[in-house]
Design an enzyme around this catalytic site. Structure first.
Site, PDB file in Angstrom:
ATOM      1  N   ASP A 106      18.760 -30.487   5.245  1.00 43.46           N
ATOM      2  CA  ASP A 106      18.993 -30.531   6.697  1.00 43.46           C
ATOM      3  C   ASP A 106      17.732 -30.356   7.536  1.00 43.46           C
ATOM      4  O   ASP A 106      17.823 -30.051   8.720  1.00 43.46           O
ATOM      5  CB  ASP A 106      20.040 -29.472   7.090  1.00 43.46           C
ATOM      6  CG  ASP A 106      19.531 -28.062   6.843  1.00 43.46           C
ATOM      7  OD1 ASP A 106      18.606 -27.899   6.057  1.00 43.46           O
ATOM      8  OD2 ASP A 106      20.068 -27.128   7.458  1.00 43.46           O
ATOM      9  N   GLU A 107      16.571 -30.547   6.938  1.00 43.87           N
ATOM     10  CA  GLU A 107      15.321 -30.399   7.683  1.00 43.87           C
ATOM     11  C   GLU A 107      14.329 -31.478   7.299  1.00 43.87           C
ATOM     12  O   GLU A 107      14.150 -31.751   6.123  1.00 43.87           O
ATOM     13  CB  GLU A 107      14.658 -29.048   7.373  1.00 43.87           C
ATOM     14  CG  GLU A 107      15.321 -27.855   8.000  1.00 43.87           C
ATOM     15  CD  GLU A 107      14.574 -26.576   7.661  1.00 43.87           C
ATOM     16  OE1 GLU A 107      13.336 -26.579   7.655  1.00 43.87           O
ATOM     17  OE2 GLU A 107      15.253 -25.585   7.372  1.00 43.87           O
TER      18      GLU A 107
END
Length: 402
Positions: A106-107
């Site tokens: 998620d990054e």
DNA sequence: TCTGGGGTCCTAGGACCC
DNA sequence: TCTGGGGTCCTAGGACCC
């Protein structure tokens, strides 16, 4: 820029549910994504804003979270859909640059060094933030700065759905005022030590004597002093890298104190680890097993293999030997882990292994099993000696052909 | 009371070599 | 009785990240 999905697992689960016709948006109630309490992995993986407002924190037990927030709703995660949403984000970012580092599911970091003007960068960030919200249905924080560390710090400022800058001249007002615990790479062990030294904010650390910090903390000290001062020369690592090690571990449904049963678990883990290893086309040179006792004490034991291998049987045999050496009779084991390290690519491997007919047979067997797993699912086929442990290691129970 | 699972990197100490 | 100074490789454990 650093792009960080807000409450990723929870937001993505919310989207999946809405897509399936559910009307309740779990982002708007006190909710968490949690592990399986029955399998003794009941911890908080992600939380909604309302759960956060109750004081629920990521990583704590679901039990504790419920006590803080009695009407908390708990949902299961679904890694497959997370991968899908992660790819959607990645594809959107590809429209801006192909220099994307996928830091986690998620990054992302993206390298926009070609845009030198702060205003241009800021406007791009605003655009990305808006497009993700409107086109993908979830929100992100975007941090804008001139290196990765500052971009990452910026994306963490206030959430959700925000764009923050952290340019050189903003460091004192935006970063130095924060508690030192907020600095990237400062964890639960280092922060109390700094506190005892009178260092309470990132500014305190930045303005302390570098030599003194290095003397106290060594290499890590140099890193944290530089980070506090906004110094970071690392590159956005956009090329895909092969892993340095591959491992799997399981918390057992009940503590085991029977070596034979632990061996069965290790066989199932060996299947899992080598399956992944072969997918990468890598061979391992070392095997490491980890045991966690019922009192949460961790022990590990590792050893080198005679030749690099990705054979299930070879890795299992080595792991079994290691267990033999380390297991103390009567110890209650809560978690068993197996990982392999010192990986080399199959192409680098000298051909000696293929002269061995036995290895050749094993290779063929593994290959056949792998293609069945690929085609029909991981649980399709399993070793006869492994039927008990298989159910412990794998959540999904597929058909079993013996 | 309950405390996951996947990683990377670093350090200290021991074995061994010349 | 007094016992170096390099170096490499290996292992166990710990800190940190998501």
């Amino acid at each position: 820029m650093h792009i960080d999905v807000n409450n990723a697992f929870l937001s993505w689960t919310a989207l999946e549910r809405l897509k399936k016709g559910e009307t309740l948006d779990i982002r708007k109630i006190p909710a968490i994504i949690g592990g399986d309490e029955e399998r003794r992995s009941g911890i908080v993986l992600a939380k909604s804003m309302k759960a956060k407002a109750c004081g629920v924190t990521t990583g704590e037990s679901i039990y504790m979270a419920r006590r803080k927030c009695p009407d908390l709703q708990v949902f299961k995660g679904d890694y497959k859909s997370y991968k899908k949403y992660s790819n959607e984000l990645y594809n959107l970012l590809l429209e801006y640059t192909d220099k994307i580092e996928r830091y986690s599911i998620d990054e992302c970091f993206i390298d926009l060094t070609e845009y030198l003007m702060n205003d241009t960068l800021y406007n791009k960030a605003i655009e990305i933030n808006k497009r993700v919200r409107e086109e993908l249905g979830f929100t992100v924080n975007v941090g804008v700065a001139h290196n990765k560390l500052l971009a990452k710090m910026a994306s963490d400022f206030t959430k959700p759905d925000r764009v923050h800058t952290l340019f050189e001249e903003e460091i004192p007002t935006k970063m130095w005022i924060l508690p030192v615990s907020e600095l990237f790479m400062l964890g639960r062990k280092t922060v109390p030590k700094l506190y005892n030294m009178g260092i309470k904010t990132i500014g305190d650390l930045a303005n302390s004597d570098e030599k003194y910090i290095i003397k106290k903390f060594g290499k890590h000290g140099k890193l944290m002093w530089e980070y506090a001062n906004g110094i970071d020369n690392s590159e956005v690592n956009y090329k895909e890298e092969l892993p340095k090690g591959v491992g799997n571990s399981v918390t057992l449904p009940i503590d085991l104190c029977d070596k034979e049963k632990i061996q069965e678990v290790i066989l199932a883990l060996a299947e899992q680890v080598t399956f992944r290893l072969r997918k990468y086309n890598l061979l391992a040179n070392t095997v490491c097993i980890q045991l966690r006792t019922r009192d949460f004490e961790d022990y590990s034991h590792q050893g080198k293999l005679d030749t690099a291998t990705a054979n299930t049987k070879d890795i299992y045999n080595k792991a079994k030997k290691l267990l033999e050496e380390m297991y103390k009779k009567g110890t209650f084991v809560r978690l068993v882990g197996l990982r392999v390290d010192n990986l080399i690519s199959r192409d680098e491997m000298q051909l000696s292994i293929f002269n061995n007919t036995n290895s050749e047979k094993q290779e063929k067997l593994d290959k056949t099993i792998d293609s069945l797993k690929e085609k029909f699912g991981y649980g399709t086929i399993t070793r006869a000696g492994n039927l008990n442990a298989e159910n412990i290691v794998n959540t999904k129970n597929g058909k079993t052909i013996v």
